[in-house]
Design a protein around this motif. Structure first.
Motif, PDB file in Angstrom:
ATOM      1  N   GLY A  70       0.834  -1.203   0.000  1.00 37.86           N
ATOM      2  CA  GLY A  70       0.000   0.000   0.000  1.00 37.86           C
ATOM      3  C   GLY A  70       0.861   1.242   0.000  1.00 37.86           C
ATOM      4  N   THR A  71       0.214   2.364   0.101  1.00 39.32           N
ATOM      5  CA  THR A  71       0.920   3.639   0.051  1.00 39.32           C
ATOM      6  C   THR A  71       1.999   3.743   1.117  1.00 39.32           C
ATOM      7  N   GLN A  72       1.607   3.399   2.358  1.00 37.57           N
ATOM      8  CA  GLN A  72       2.549   3.529   3.470  1.00 37.57           C
ATOM      9  C   GLN A  72       3.734   2.584   3.322  1.00 37.57           C
ATOM     10  N   GLU A  73       3.449   1.335   2.948  1.00 38.86           N
ATOM     11  CA  GLU A  73       4.515   0.342   2.774  1.00 38.86           C
ATOM     12  C   GLU A  73       5.512   0.811   1.714  1.00 38.86           C
ATOM     13  N   LEU A  74       4.987   1.321   0.616  1.00 35.66           N
ATOM     14  CA  LEU A  74       5.858   1.746  -0.481  1.00 35.66           C
ATOM     15  C   LEU A  74       6.727   2.922  -0.043  1.00 35.66           C
ATOM     16  N   ALA A  75       6.145   3.820   0.767  1.00 37.25           N
ATOM     17  CA  ALA A  75       6.885   4.986   1.242  1.00 37.25           C
ATOM     18  C   ALA A  75       8.015   4.558   2.172  1.00 37.25           C
ATOM     19  N   GLU A  76       7.717   3.564   3.022  1.00 40.56           N
ATOM     20  CA  GLU A  76       8.718   3.121   4.010  1.00 40.56           C
ATOM     21  C   GLU A  76       9.657   2.056   3.467  1.00 40.56           C
ATOM     22  N   GLY A  77       9.251   1.408   2.391  1.00 37.01           N
ATOM     23  CA  GLY A  77      10.054   0.297   1.876  1.00 37.01           C
ATOM     24  C   GLY A  77       9.940  -0.946   2.750  1.00 37.01           C
ATOM     25  N   ARG A  78       8.930  -0.998   3.572  1.00 34.13           N
ATOM     26  CA  ARG A  78       8.726  -2.175   4.439  1.00 34.13           C
ATOM     27  C   ARG A  78       7.295  -2.682   4.251  1.00 34.13           C
ATOM     28  N   PHE A  79       7.172  -3.996   4.160  1.00 37.42           N
ATOM     29  CA  PHE A  79       5.879  -4.585   3.802  1.00 37.42           C
ATOM     30  C   PHE A  79       5.460  -5.643   4.812  1.00 37.42           C
ATOM     31  N   GLY A  80       4.150  -5.775   4.970  1.00 36.83           N
ATOM     32  CA  GLY A  80       3.630  -6.863   5.810  1.00 36.83           C
ATOM     33  C   GLY A  80       3.672  -8.160   5.029  1.00 36.83           C
ATOM     34  N   LEU A  81       4.366  -9.142   5.581  1.00 36.17           N
ATOM     35  CA  LEU A  81       4.436 -10.461   4.927  1.00 36.17           C
ATOM     36  C   LEU A  81       3.671 -11.440   5.796  1.00 36.17           C
ATOM     37  N   LYS A  82       2.606 -11.978   5.251  1.00 36.98           N
ATOM     38  CA  LYS A  82       1.763 -12.868   6.054  1.00 36.98           C
ATOM     39  C   LYS A  82       1.915 -14.310   5.598  1.00 36.98           C
ATOM     40  N   ASN A  83       2.176 -15.174   6.543  1.00 37.63           N
ATOM     41  CA  ASN A  83       2.199 -16.610   6.289  1.00 37.63           C
ATOM     42  C   ASN A  83       0.754 -17.096   6.281  1.00 37.63           C
ATOM     43  N   LEU A  84       0.290 -17.536   5.134  1.00 37.21           N
ATOM     44  CA  LEU A  84      -1.130 -17.846   4.999  1.00 37.21           C
ATOM     45  C   LEU A  84      -1.514 -19.169   5.658  1.00 37.21           C
ATOM     46  N   GLU A  85      -0.510 -19.953   6.010  1.00 39.62           N
ATOM     47  CA  GLU A  85      -0.848 -21.194   6.700  1.00 39.62           C
ATOM     48  C   GLU A  85      -0.964 -20.962   8.194  1.00 39.62           C
ATOM     49  N   THR A  86      -0.004 -20.225   8.765  1.00 39.74           N
ATOM     50  CA  THR A  86      -0.016 -20.020  10.214  1.00 39.74           C
ATOM     51  C   THR A  86      -0.773 -18.766  10.599  1.00 39.74           C
ATOM     52  N   GLY A  87      -0.955 -17.842   9.675  1.00 42.55           N
ATOM     53  CA  GLY A  87      -1.603 -16.578   9.991  1.00 42.55           C
ATOM     54  C   GLY A  87      -0.644 -15.564  10.605  1.00 42.55           C
ATOM     55  N   GLN A  88       0.613 -15.960  10.802  1.00 44.07           N
ATOM     56  CA  GLN A  88       1.607 -15.064  11.405  1.00 44.07           C
ATOM     57  C   GLN A  88       2.040 -14.000  10.399  1.00 44.07           C
TER      58      GLN A  88
END
Length: 420
Positions: A385-403
Motif C-alpha cells: 500500500g501507500t505507506q509500505e511503499l513509502a517506508e520500503g517495508r511490507f507486511g508479509l503474512k504466512n497464509l498457513e499459520t496466519g503469522q
RNA sequence: GUGGGUGUAGCUCAGUUGGUUAGAGCAUCUGAUUGUGGUUCAGAGGGCCGAGGGUUCGAAUCCCUCCAUUCACCCCA
C-alpha cells in the motif's frame, strides 16, 4: 451460453486442474527412464501411410480401419497410430546403427499423442497418449528382462501396485508359421461350434481367436494347441533366460501362452501389464521383441525391443495425491491505485528472482484479494500500500499459520528462499 | 460399424400419475468488513430442461427422428 464448438469425439481438453498429474507422470518418466540411460526422441506425428502398413501390418485393425489418413495428390500420409515404426524409421534414416557397439544398444523413449479412429469408451480415445521406449541393437534376454524390470520400478514409484505382468513368447517367424498351421488344422473341424467372430478370425488371423470373450468358445479353446510347444530351440532358450532373469530380479509374472499381441512385428518375447479398475480396457502397457523390423523397414539387421504405456490409463490408476502443484510462491495484495502501481514494479523484481508471483490486474477490495489468495494455496501474501511503499517495508503474512511480520525487500527475498 | 444407458445452471444432481413462475449443493459475484483470507451471515446473477418434430387444453416429463455423451462388442495402450 451453449458452446458452439466442442472437442471432437474421442479427443479432450486437459484443463489446468488436471495438468499437474500429467506433469508429475512425465517427470517420473524422465527420472526413471533416465536412470537406465534412455534418451528422449521426438518424431513427427505425421508419417507416410506405407510406413505403418509395412510395420504394424496390413491385416491388423489398426492399419486396416483405424488410421487417420490424409491424401494430398498421390501422396498418402497418416497420423501415427503408434510410435515404434517412426522411431525405427528415424534410426535407419539417420544411420544411428553406425554408432552401435556390441552389448551397448541404443535406448530411446518418447512421450506423445497417438491417433486411432475407434469408438471411444473407458480407457480408449481417438487421440490418446503413450509413453514408449525402444531398445535397438540387443537380442539378449537381458535386454528384455531389464526393460521389464525398469517398467516395474516405474510403476512402483508411481504407486501403481495392483497389477500383473503377463508374459508369452511368439517364437521366431518359422515357429509362428508352424504353429499357425497347426492351430488352423485344429480349428477347422471345430468351426461350427465357434461364434461368428471366431469363425471369421480363424480364417483371417487365427491367433486372435484367443481374445474371444464368449464362454463356450473359451471352454472349447482350452484344449487348443499352444504356441509354447512349437517354439524352436533358440526361441525356447530365450524365453527360459528371460524367465530366469526376472526371477533373479524378484519380479513376479504369469505366463499366458494365449496372449497374442496386435502388431505383426512382434516375435519371441511379448508382454503386457494389466490392472483392475479400468473396465474392459485393462492393459496399461504392452510390448515385446521385434528383431526383424529394422530390416523390414530398409535398415540393417538390428534387433529391437520396446513397449508402449497408455498415459490416460496410467493416470486413472495413479493415487490422487500424485501431482505437481502450480501454486504461486507469493501473492501481492495491492491496496488502491498506488498499491497496484507499486506492486507492478515489485512483482517485476520478484519474478526476475525466479519467484511465482500473483497479483490483481485491477484495484480490488482487500477482502476479495485475500479470499482469492487463500484459495490459490500460495504460502505467503505481501501487503503493498501507500505507506509500505513509502517506508520500503511490507507486511508479509504466512497464509498457513496466519503469522505476520514486517520485512524490507532484502528480508523478503531471504524469507522466500531466494539467493541474493 | 453394432448394441444398452444418459442428456435439466459453470460443476454434481433433484424434479411426484403430464399441471401454472423449473429447484438444491458447490462455484461465481455483491455486501456485512472503503487495510487482513481460506469460517460465518445476508443477498444477487446465472436455464430455449441437447436439437427438431409430434400427441395434449397443457410437455423437463409421453412418442418419433437427429445430435452429443457414456459403457460394452470388435480391437487395442
Amino acid at each position: 451460453m451453449k458452446a458452439k464448438y466442442a472437442a471432437l469425439r474421442g479427443t479432450r481438453d486437459l484443463l489446468p486442474d488436471e495438468i499437474g498429474r500429467w506433469l508429475y507422470l512425465e517427470n517420473r518418466v524422465r527420472d526413471v527412464f533416465g536412470r537406465y540411460r534412455f534418451q528422449e526422441i521426438r518424431t513427427p506425428v505425421l508419417e507416410a501411410t506405407e510406413l505403418f502398413a509395412r510395420s504394424v501390418g496390413e491385416s491388423t485393425d489398426i492399419v486396416h480401419k483405424e488410421m487417420y489418413t490424409l491424401k494430398r495428390g498421390d501422396e498418402s500420409v497418416s497420423l501415427r497410430p503408434e510410435n515404434t515404426a517412426s522411431v525405427v524409421r528415424a534410426f535407419v534414416q539417420h544411420s544411428l546403427h553406425r554408432s552401435l557397439a556390441e552389448g551397448f544398444p541404443a535406448r530411446y523413449y518418447y512421450i506423445g499423442p497417438m491417433f486411432r479412429y475407434e469408438r471411444p469408451q473407458k480407457g480408449r480415445q481417438r487421440q490418446f497418449h503413450q509413453i514408449g521406449a525402444e531398445v535397438l541393437g540387443s537380442a539378449d534376454p537381458l535386454c528384455d528382462a531389464e526393460t521389464m524390470e525398469m517398467l516395474c520400478r516405474f510403476l512402483d514409484e508411481l504407486g501403481i501396485t495392483d497389477r500383473e505382468l503377463v508374459l508369452n513368447s511368439l517364437g521366431d517367424p518359422d515357429c509362428r508359421v508352424r504353429y499357425r498351421a497347426a492351430l488352423v488344422d485344429w480349428l477347422q473341424p471345430r468351426r461350427a461350434n465357434l461364434c461368428e467372430d471366431c469363425r471369421r478370425k480363424s480364417a483371417d488371423n487365427p491367433l486372435r481367436v484367443f481374445d474371444c470373450k464368449v464362454e463356450p468358445d473359451q471352454a472349447l479353446l482350452a484344449d487348443a494347441p499352444e504356441i509354447l510347444s512349437f517354439l524352436g530351440d533358440e526361441a525356447a532358450a530365450h524365453l527360459d533366460q528371460v524367465r530366469a532373469l526376472l526371477d533373479r530380479y524378484g519380479i513376479a509374472y504369469r505366463i499366458d501362452p494365449r496372449m497374442v499381441r496386435g502388431l505383426d512385428y512382434y516375435q519371441r518375447t511379448v508382454f503386457e501389464v494389466v490392472a483392475s479398475g479400468l473396465g474392459s480396457q485393462n492393459a496399461i502397457l504392452g510390448g515385446g521383441r521385434y528383431d526383424g523390423l529394422v530390416r523390414d523397414l530398409g535398415g540393417p539387421e538390428v534387433p529391437g525391443f520396446g513397449f508402449a504405456i497408455g498415459m490416460e490409463r496410467l493416470i486413472a490408476l495413479m493415487p490422487q495425491d500424485r501431482s505437481v502443484a502450480g501454486d504461486a510462491d507469493l501473492v501481492l495484495v495491492c491496496l488502491g491505485q498506488e498499491g497496484l502501481d507499486g506492486g507492478v514494479n515489485l512483482a517485476r523484481r520478484l519474478r526476475s528472482a525466479g519467484l511465482k508471483v500473483a497479483m490483481p490486474m485491477a484495484v480490488r477490495p482487500m477482502g476479495v484479494q485475500m479470499r482469492r489468495a487463500g484459495r490459490t494455496g500460495a504460502p505467503f501474501a505481501l501487503f503493498v500500500g501507500t505507506q509500505e511503499l513509502a517506508e520500503g517495508r511490507f507486511g508479509l503474512k504466512n497464509l498457513e499459520t496466519g503469522q505476520q511480520e514486517t520485512v524490507d525487500e532484502h528480508e523478503l527475498f531471504i524469507r522466500l528462499g531466494v539467493k541474493t
